[in-house]
Design an enzyme around this catalytic site. Structure first.
Site, PDB file in Angstrom:
ATOM      1  N   HIS A   1     -29.439  25.148  79.604  1.00 12.86           N
ATOM      2  CA  HIS A   1     -30.355  24.201  80.266  1.00 12.86           C
ATOM      3  C   HIS A   1     -29.708  23.638  81.541  1.00 12.86           C
ATOM      4  CE1 HIS A   1     -31.849  23.409  75.933  1.00 12.86           C
ATOM      5  NE2 HIS A   1     -32.860  23.992  76.540  1.00 12.86           N
TER       6      HIS A   1
ATOM      7  N   LYS B   1     -42.606  19.188  65.615  1.00 10.79           N
ATOM      8  CA  LYS B   1     -41.210  19.558  65.348  1.00 10.79           C
ATOM      9  C   LYS B   1     -40.463  18.371  64.775  1.00 10.79           C
ATOM     10  CE  LYS B   1     -40.489  23.042  68.991  1.00 10.79           C
ATOM     11  NZ  LYS B   1     -39.724  23.390  70.203  1.00 10.79           N
TER      12      LYS B   1
ATOM     13  N   ARG C   1     -34.867  33.590  79.470  1.00 13.04           N
ATOM     14  CA  ARG C   1     -33.634  34.217  79.021  1.00 13.04           C
ATOM     15  C   ARG C   1     -33.792  35.715  78.856  1.00 13.04           C
ATOM     16  NH1 ARG C   1     -33.276  29.843  74.473  1.00 13.04           N
ATOM     17  NH2 ARG C   1     -35.460  30.030  74.985  1.00 13.04           N
TER      18      ARG C   1
ATOM     19  N   SER D   1     -30.883  26.034  71.495  1.00 15.80           N
ATOM     20  CA  SER D   1     -30.493  24.791  70.816  1.00 15.80           C
ATOM     21  C   SER D   1     -30.404  24.982  69.311  1.00 15.80           C
ATOM     22  CB  SER D   1     -31.491  23.679  71.142  1.00 15.80           C
ATOM     23  OG  SER D   1     -31.514  23.434  72.516  1.00 15.80           O
TER      24      SER D   1
HETATM   25  P1  ADP Z   1     -38.866  24.356  74.237  1.00 15.69           P
HETATM   26  O1  ADP Z   1     -38.807  23.895  72.816  1.00 15.69           O
HETATM   27  O2  ADP Z   1     -40.002  23.819  75.041  1.00 15.69           O
HETATM   28  O3  ADP Z   1     -38.618  25.837  74.423  1.00 15.69           O
HETATM   29  P2  ADP Z   1     -36.171  23.996  75.065  1.00 15.69           P
HETATM   30  O4  ADP Z   1     -35.462  22.715  75.294  1.00 15.69           O
HETATM   31  O5  ADP Z   1     -35.667  24.876  74.005  1.00 15.69           O
HETATM   32  O6  ADP Z   1     -37.666  23.594  74.891  1.00 15.69           O
HETATM   33  O7  ADP Z   1     -36.209  24.797  76.402  1.00 15.69           O
HETATM   34  C1  ADP Z   1     -36.743  24.277  77.585  1.00 15.69           C
HETATM   35  C2  ADP Z   1     -36.781  25.363  78.624  1.00 15.69           C
HETATM   36  O8  ADP Z   1     -35.458  25.827  78.848  1.00 15.69           O
HETATM   37  C3  ADP Z   1     -37.575  26.606  78.229  1.00 15.69           C
HETATM   38  O9  ADP Z   1     -38.175  27.120  79.397  1.00 15.69           O
HETATM   39  C4  ADP Z   1     -36.528  27.562  77.714  1.00 15.69           C
HETATM   40  O10 ADP Z   1     -36.920  28.900  77.895  1.00 15.69           O
HETATM   41  C5  ADP Z   1     -35.372  27.217  78.623  1.00 15.69           C
HETATM   42  N1  ADP Z   1     -34.082  27.520  78.009  1.00 15.69           N
HETATM   43  C6  ADP Z   1     -33.622  27.204  76.792  1.00 15.69           C
HETATM   44  N2  ADP Z   1     -32.371  27.680  76.578  1.00 15.69           N
HETATM   45  C7  ADP Z   1     -32.024  28.315  77.730  1.00 15.69           C
HETATM   46  C8  ADP Z   1     -30.878  29.047  78.153  1.00 15.69           C
HETATM   47  N3  ADP Z   1     -29.831  29.260  77.345  1.00 15.69           N
HETATM   48  N4  ADP Z   1     -30.892  29.573  79.373  1.00 15.69           N
HETATM   49  C9  ADP Z   1     -31.958  29.405  80.181  1.00 15.69           C
HETATM   50  N5  ADP Z   1     -33.079  28.762  79.854  1.00 15.69           N
HETATM   51  C10 ADP Z   1     -33.121  28.213  78.636  1.00 15.69           C
END
Ligand code: ADP
Length: 159
Positions: free
Chosen positions: A17, A41, A90, A128
């Site tokens: 992130h 969630k 990703r 996450s």
């Molecule tokens: P959500 O539950 O909405 O997917 P996240 O916090 O998991 O929320 O992710 C928010 C955004 O960040 C999404 O667009 C997700 O694809 C992106 N994201 C999550 N992990 C990564 C990562 N390791 N690298 C790049 N983008 C990521």
């Protein structure tokens, strides 16, 4: 001032992130990172904890702010004066869901453009939920999360 909104669950924020946020701040004048409150969630960390970890991890960057919201992403984008939404891609597996969301958001608000950014390849396998699982099993996740998150994970799983 061209501002963008980066919404997510951030349970917790990872270096993937952070990589996306840093790329966005180079492209736009301001980035609002927003913790989306999703009633569907059950997160490990409260909204306040997630906001706090993001603020601590991003405190050195002056054009980034952190908040939270409950509702439609495009409405929050309008509220903060953002012209677009940042999402991270990703792998191909992210694409279908993200594509659907982007088109739906465009339908809801034609003036808000979704921008996809790719992280450094070393973060493409990171999410996450893997971090939560590894931390619970007391595995070392220091390469994958900012120091503020590492501290909170240790507290959470110290018992
Ligand atoms: P959500 O539950 O909405 O997917 P996240 O916090 O998991 O929320 O992710 C928010 C955004 O960040 C999404 O667009 C997700 O694809 C992106 N994201 C999550 N992990 C990564 C990562 N390791 N690298 C790049 N983008 C990521």
């Amino acid at each position: 001032m061209r501002k963008v909104l980066y919404p997510g669950t951030f349970d917790p924020v990872t270096n993937g992130h952070i990589d996306i946020i840093k790329r966005a701040r180079e492209l736009f004048d301001g980035v609002v990172v927003t913790v989306a409150i999703n009633p569907g969630k059950t997160p490990l960390f409260s909204v306040e904890e997630r906001v706090q970890m993001l603020r601590e991890s991003l405190k050195d960057f002056d054009n980034i702010t952190v908040d939270s919201f409950d509702g439609l992403v495009v409405e929050h984008a309008h509220q903060v004066g953002a012209i677009g939404i940042i999402r991270g891609l990703r792998a191909v597996s992210d694409f279908e869901f993200e594509f659907q969301m982007a088109l739906m958001n465009r339908k809801l608000a034609g003036d808000i453009t979704t921008v996809f950014l790719m992280p450094h390849e070393k973060y493409t396998y990171l999410n996450s939920s893997i971090i939560r699982n590894l931390a619970e099993l007391k595995s070392d996740v220091s390469d994958f999360v900012p120091p503020a998150v590492l501290k909170k994970l240790k507290e959470k799983f110290s018992k």
